[in-house]
Scaffold this motif. Sequence first.
Motif, short mmCIF file in Angstrom:
data_model
loop_
_atom_site.label_atom_id
_atom_site.label_comp_id
_atom_site.label_asym_id
_atom_site.label_seq_id
_atom_site.Cartn_x
_atom_site.Cartn_y
_atom_site.Cartn_z
N GLY A 1 0.78 -1.23 0.00
CA GLY A 1 0.00 0.00 0.00
C GLY A 1 0.80 1.27 0.00
N ALA A 2 2.12 1.18 -0.20
CA ALA A 2 2.95 2.38 -0.07
C ALA A 2 3.02 3.16 -1.36
CB ALA A 2 4.35 2.00 0.38
N ALA A 3 2.71 4.46 -1.26
CA ALA A 3 2.98 5.37 -2.37
C ALA A 3 4.32 6.05 -2.16
CB ALA A 3 1.87 6.40 -2.49
N THR A 4 4.87 5.92 -0.94
CA THR A 4 6.15 6.58 -0.65
C THR A 4 7.26 6.07 -1.54
OG1 THR A 4 6.47 4.97 1.12
CG2 THR A 4 5.65 7.13 1.75
N ILE A 5 7.13 4.86 -2.03
CA ILE A 5 8.17 4.32 -2.91
C ILE A 5 8.28 5.15 -4.18
CG2 ILE A 5 6.70 2.69 -4.15
CD1 ILE A 5 9.02 0.72 -4.05
N THR A 6 7.20 5.87 -4.55
CA THR A 6 7.25 6.68 -5.76
C THR A 6 8.23 7.85 -5.62
OG1 THR A 6 5.36 8.03 -5.07
CG2 THR A 6 4.89 6.07 -6.39
N ARG A 7 8.54 8.29 -4.40
CA ARG A 7 9.57 9.32 -4.25
C ARG A 7 10.92 8.77 -4.68
NH1 ARG A 7 8.04 13.07 1.07
NH2 ARG A 7 5.83 13.22 0.56
N LEU A 8 11.19 7.54 -4.26
CA LEU A 8 12.43 6.89 -4.68
C LEU A 8 12.45 6.70 -6.19
CD1 LEU A 8 15.09 5.46 -4.02
CD2 LEU A 8 13.76 3.39 -3.53
N GLU A 9 11.31 6.35 -6.76
CA GLU A 9 11.23 6.15 -8.20
C GLU A 9 11.50 7.45 -8.95
OE1 GLU A 9 7.33 4.48 -8.40
OE2 GLU A 9 8.08 2.42 -8.53
N GLY A 10 11.03 8.58 -8.39
CA GLY A 10 11.29 9.87 -9.02
C GLY A 10 12.77 10.19 -9.05
N TYR A 11 13.43 9.92 -7.94
CA TYR A 11 14.89 10.12 -7.84
C TYR A 11 15.62 9.26 -8.87
CZ TYR A 11 19.46 8.79 -5.78
OH TYR A 11 20.77 8.47 -5.56
N ILE A 12 15.26 7.97 -8.92
CA ILE A 12 15.91 7.06 -9.84
C ILE A 12 15.64 7.45 -11.29
CG2 ILE A 12 15.87 4.67 -10.70
CD1 ILE A 12 15.53 3.77 -7.79
N SER A 13 14.42 7.88 -11.57
CA SER A 13 14.05 8.27 -12.93
C SER A 13 14.88 9.45 -13.42
CB SER A 13 12.56 8.62 -12.99
OG SER A 13 12.18 9.07 -14.28
N ALA A 14 15.11 10.43 -12.54
CA ALA A 14 15.91 11.59 -12.93
C ALA A 14 17.34 11.17 -13.24
CB ALA A 14 15.89 12.63 -11.82
N LEU A 15 17.91 10.28 -12.42
CA LEU A 15 19.27 9.81 -12.68
C LEU A 15 19.34 9.10 -14.04
CD1 LEU A 15 20.38 8.29 -9.23
CD2 LEU A 15 20.80 10.59 -10.12
N GLN A 16 18.39 8.20 -14.28
CA GLN A 16 18.41 7.43 -15.51
C GLN A 16 18.20 8.32 -16.74
OE1 GLN A 16 15.43 4.47 -14.56
NE2 GLN A 16 16.97 3.04 -13.75
N ASP A 17 17.33 9.32 -16.62
CA ASP A 17 17.09 10.23 -17.74
C ASP A 17 18.36 11.00 -18.12
OD1 ASP A 17 14.50 9.41 -17.85
OD2 ASP A 17 13.62 11.28 -17.09
N ASN A 18 19.26 11.14 -17.15
CA ASN A 18 20.50 11.88 -17.40
C ASN A 18 21.71 10.95 -17.59
OD1 ASN A 18 20.09 15.04 -16.90
ND2 ASN A 18 18.71 13.90 -15.53
N GLY A 19 21.43 9.65 -17.81
CA GLY A 19 22.49 8.70 -18.08
C GLY A 19 23.38 8.41 -16.89
N MET A 20 22.83 8.57 -15.68
CA MET A 20 23.60 8.36 -14.46
C MET A 20 23.21 7.03 -13.82
SD MET A 20 23.17 12.29 -13.09
CE MET A 20 24.16 12.11 -11.61
N ASP A 21 24.19 6.32 -13.29
CA ASP A 21 23.93 5.04 -12.65
C ASP A 21 23.29 5.23 -11.27
OD1 ASP A 21 25.02 3.63 -14.77
OD2 ASP A 21 27.05 3.68 -13.88
#
Length: 348
Positions: free
Chosen positions: A204-224
């Motif tokens: 039931g956690a939506a808090t994981i989406t904050r982590l997903e936002g962080y990861i998405s920004a890194l990936q969009d910029n070619g960062m591991d």
Amino acid sequence: MTAKRVTMADVAKEAGVSIKTVSNVINGVGNVLPKTQKKVNAAVSKLGYRVDAAARYLKTRRHQTIGLAIGGFDSPFYSQLLEGVIEEAHAHGFTVTISTYNHLDGGVDALLREAPYSNADGWIVYANHPLGDGGAALDIDYPIVQCGNYTAYGKADLITLDNQSALKDATQALIDRGCTRIGALCAPLGIDRDTYHKRDAVPGAATITRLEGYISALQDNGMDVNWDYIPAGRRWTIAGGASAIVDMLDSGVRPDGIVCYNDSAAFGALYELQLHGVRVPDDVQVIGFDNITESAYSSPSLTTMDPMWKDYAKMCVLRLIERINGDDSPYATIALHPRLVERDSTRR
């Protein structure tokens, strides 16, 4: 000598309107022009009119009271949510009763089971942990609006934040300011490099989406994605943020940017960074989340994502009043998008 009780008729005469109009203004119903509302409210204040709550309940079967349930007062943002709810509720003729549930065996689920037996017409419930048993506690014929970062399982209206986009924007802001080693404080309890891809790791956690936002920004910029920069297993508190920084620095992890899931964790991070001689924002830039009052007065002042708490609280109150008034439309999830407030913990 006992003073004469002020009645609605007295208020109507003073304001130059009908008793029905006075009733509509006091009870927050009907379509009354703003200038008429102002006249009625001025007359109420001048005459010292007080609502007879017992009589009103006998007539309307309503207490004209909204309940607000929070975990406790252990996080500063609760007070800002409370202030916004009270202000909006009063504007619509409702008082607010407050209850906490951290001390209850069963937490928010236990409070929800008792809510229909309270002297409130409906409840705004801020859930600080996932509801159990698929949200079974929401299977009640009673007005409830849930808010926070956990799902309502489609069993109540949910007012939440666009957490993923907000953390993505915060992370992107650090990337745009030259950061290449960005940490995130802290991963939700139960989420780490091994459990991240298991969607039921935190039910039931939506808090994981904050982590997903962080990861998405890194990936969009070619960062591991380096999980050494994502401490897990900590509460989003000052102590949690502080301990995460200590562990990162002790293990040789040296971020040049940090996004925090709330301002409290950011305050803890700022404290430990300064103790370790790490300069903010020269050596590391920090962004928080919540824009609580204290964020403008920390040292340095904290750049943060602003959820616009007044708008958030207003949405909760208006939706609950609609349900109290009989709205039986399908339950909705409404996500507000926070905005970045730039201060001195980031370079401009």
